[in-house]
Design an enzyme around this catalytic site. Structure first.
Site, mmCIF file in Angstrom:
data_model
loop_
_atom_site.group_PDB
_atom_site.id
_atom_site.type_symbol
_atom_site.label_atom_id
_atom_site.label_comp_id
_atom_site.label_asym_id
_atom_site.label_seq_id
_atom_site.Cartn_x
_atom_site.Cartn_y
_atom_site.Cartn_z
ATOM 1 N N TYR A 216 37.873 43.614 37.907
ATOM 2 C CA TYR A 216 39.012 44.986 38.356
ATOM 3 C C TYR A 216 39.182 45.415 37.950
ATOM 4 C CZ TYR A 216 43.616 46.680 38.791
ATOM 5 O OH TYR A 216 44.710 47.364 39.746
ATOM 6 N N LYS B 233 37.995 49.670 39.286
ATOM 7 C CA LYS B 233 39.076 50.425 39.410
ATOM 8 C C LYS B 233 38.789 52.101 38.728
ATOM 9 C CE LYS B 233 43.075 49.583 41.334
ATOM 10 N NZ LYS B 233 43.613 50.178 42.312
ATOM 11 N N SER C 174 45.093 52.469 37.885
ATOM 12 C CA SER C 174 45.874 51.468 36.727
ATOM 13 C C SER C 174 45.236 51.629 36.069
ATOM 14 C CB SER C 174 45.152 50.157 37.316
ATOM 15 O OG SER C 174 45.336 48.896 36.238
#
Length: 354
Positions: free
Chosen positions: A158, A162, A145
């Site tokens: 998150y 990532k 991402s």
């Protein structure tokens, strides 16, 4: 068979395949004739994802697996090889997260989301490597991402996972190169995508969560992931113009982005609709099993989601574009050279003036 070119005959594993980007990716591989193993927790979503793959023209093997369980992932990988054959491509796409300020995230939630999103990728990668390294072939695609580089408020769980995946993958890439292995690993960094996660993510926000605009359809992400699988020689791919802008902004103006996101990051990740207190959350249990519904690849933002990306088109056609640009440049140079007066000679007009 190598990862590049026609995927017909390939054996592909996709984690998080019951919905969202994983679902769209599995379907796209199926459309190219691949045998696709679909790993996810939700039985209902897996069944429908398998139907998508078969309808598209591929073979499907749905497997109920929690990627946070390394033994379950290892058993699934062996089942794939026993039933479909040697794994050519492994795509890690499963994740879970919590939308909330850091001070409101419980330790058990942080642990669970990290076990799925970070360790799930690690378990999948290790299972793939145990099979690919001895054969000296295969490709692993980590679905990353823009938030792996540029963190945003309310998504610390998150963003942290990532970023950890990126660090893990960079280390692995060095190790494979040290060993002279032909196994390839690459990353596909995504923009905001219209997936069902925003309707079932664990959240403590007052309003319904949403992806950061601009939003792309999951099929755009799938297209980028397939391109990465076909061309794993590049370390990573930035998919979507907003991803490129975000990562370049982080590289050259990180402090400015901090101030901008502090001012806009809360509102831009919520809709105007109040959060439904009865909405399901999938952190601990799959929503499609507990509520008996298949959510498919798309979320609730179809009206604004882009179905194509000019930037991704340019990435996929990078070589012909480069050749065209080179040819045009050479032609332009030749024209300029032809029109330039030769040294020692005067033009006809200059001669007449003399």
């Amino acid at each position: 068979m190598s990862a590049g070119g026609n995927a017909g005959g390939q054996v592909v594993v996709v984690t998080g395949a019951s919905a969202g980007v994983g679902r769209a990716t599995a379907r796209a591989f199926g459309a190219r004739g691949a045998a696709v193993a679909l790993l996810a927790r939700g039985q209902k979503g897996l069944e429908q994802a398998a139907h998508d793959v078969r309808t598209a023209g591929g073979r499907a093997l749905p497997l109920v697996v929690d990627v946070a369980d390394p033994e379950a992932v290892e058993a699934a990988a062996q089942q794939v090889e026993d039933q479909l054959g040697p794994i050519d491509v492994w795509v890690n796409a499963a994740f879970a997260t919590v939308f909330a300020p850091v001070t409101e995230i419980r330790p058990d939630e942080l642990r669970r989301a990290t076990e799925v999103t970070y360790f799930g990728f690690v378990h999948g990668t290790q299972a793939a490597l145990r099979r690919m390294v001895p054969r000296d072939r295969g490709t692993i695609v980590q679905v990353g991402s823009a938030l792996a580089y540029r963190s945003v408020p309310l998504q610390a769980v998150y963003c942290g996972a990532k970023a950890a995946i990126r660090g893990f993958t960079d280390a692995l890439r060095c190790e494979l190169r040290h060993d002279g292995s032909a196994v390839r690993v690459t990353m596909a960094h995504l923009p905001g995508v219209n997936t069902p996660q925003f309707s079932w993510v664990q959240t403590r926000l007052p309003r319904h969560p949403r992806p950061v605009a601009p939003v792309y359809q999951p099929e755009v992400a799938a297209e980028g992931i397939l391109h990465a699988a076909d061309h794993p020689e590049r370390r990573e791919y930035w998919i979507g113009g907003s991803t490129v802008a975000t990562l370049l902004g982080q590289r050259f103006a990180a402090g400015l982005l901090d101030r901008y996101l502090a001012r806009t990051g809360y509102d831009s990740q919520q809709t105007d609709q109040p959060l439904d207190p009865t909405r399901p959350a999938n952190l601990w249990k799959p929503v499609d099993d507990t509520h008996g519904a298949d959510h498919g690849p798309h979320g609730v933002f179809d009206d604004e989601a882009h179905s194509r990306s000019l930037q991704l088109w340019a990435v996929r056609h990078r070589r012909p574009l480069a050749l065209t640009a080179g040819a045009l440049g050479a032609a332009g140079t030749a024209v300029v050279a032809a029109l330039r007066p030769r040294p020692g000679r005067l033009s006809a007009a200059a001669s007449r003036r003399r």
